[in-house]
Design an enzyme around this catalytic site. Structure first.
Site: not given
Length: 226
Positions: A51, A104, A107, A112, A126
């Site tokens: 984040n 973007d 991230d 993952r 999003h």
């Protein structure tokens, strides 16, 4: 608002079952950007929160918007007879735009990679992307600007709606199908925008105005023949 229930208990329970699913068929993304992002994400330490990467990229987009707003507050800087945006600004904006685009792209890979992927993380990502749709378009508008040789504000308004509608439509499709089909336009537009900023610093805004004028004249001639 205090006391307002934004998410129902049923929706909260669905978070535990949610799994991100996306389909990306863009050759630029598959064969160029994803291999690049897979390399970049390895540079980040595993303790770095996904984040934070998302938010950092968004801040760069906002910084680009504010930087351009400082040098072109009324969108007349590219018009003839006005003081143009300095060349170094275009270079900075182009580099930062590509860095923001890269952040973007990595991230989710960082999430993952660290096994920290969550539905709220996707919502945060999003959600910021939806705001970025506005900043991207408005910042690019400074290349052409207003005036007799530029692009009208009404066209800018229409472009904003086209970009936002595309974003909303892809997520509405995901809401109904459970799969996010990533639009080709995003990757192509971000690479193109970054490239155009750098080229603008080299050739100047006059080059784009000449191209627009020539294209307009050719269109008029074609229309007259019809």
């Amino acid at each position: 608002m205090a006391g307002y229930e934004y998410v129902s208990p049923e929706q909260l329970a669905g978070f535990d079952k949610y799994k991100y699913s996306a389909v990306d068929t863009n050759p630029l993304s598959l064969y160029v950007m994803h291999p690049f992002w897979n390399t970049v994400v390895k540079v980040f330490p595993t303790w770095l929160a996904p984040n934070l990467i998302t938010f950092s990229g968004f801040l760069l987009v906002v910084f680009n918007f504010l930087l351009m707003a400082y040098f072109d507050p009324d969108f007349y800087a590219s018009a003839p007879g006005h003081t143009h945006v300095p060349d170094w600004v275009w270079i900075v904006v182009g580099i930062l735009n590509f860095v923001a685009y890269t952040l973007d792209g990595v991230d989710g890979k960082q999430a993952r990679r660290t096994n920290s992927s969550t539905p709220l993380g996707e919502l945060f990502d999003h959600g910021l992307d939806s705001w970025s749709c506005v900043y991207f378009v408005v910042t690019v508008y400074s290349i052409f600007g207003r005036g007799s040789s530029g692009v009208s504000v009404f066209v800018l308004y229409l472009l904003l709606w086209v970009v936002l509608f595309s974003f909303i439509l892809s997520h509405w499709e995901k809401y109904n199908t459970g799969i996010l089909f990533l639009p080709w336009g995003y990757d192509v537009s971000q690479v193109t925008i970054s490239f155009v900023y750098i080229v603008t610093a080299i050739v100047g805004v006059e080059a784009w105005l000449c191209i627009m004028r020539d294209s307009s004249n050719e269109f008029i001639k074609l229309f007259q023949k019809l």
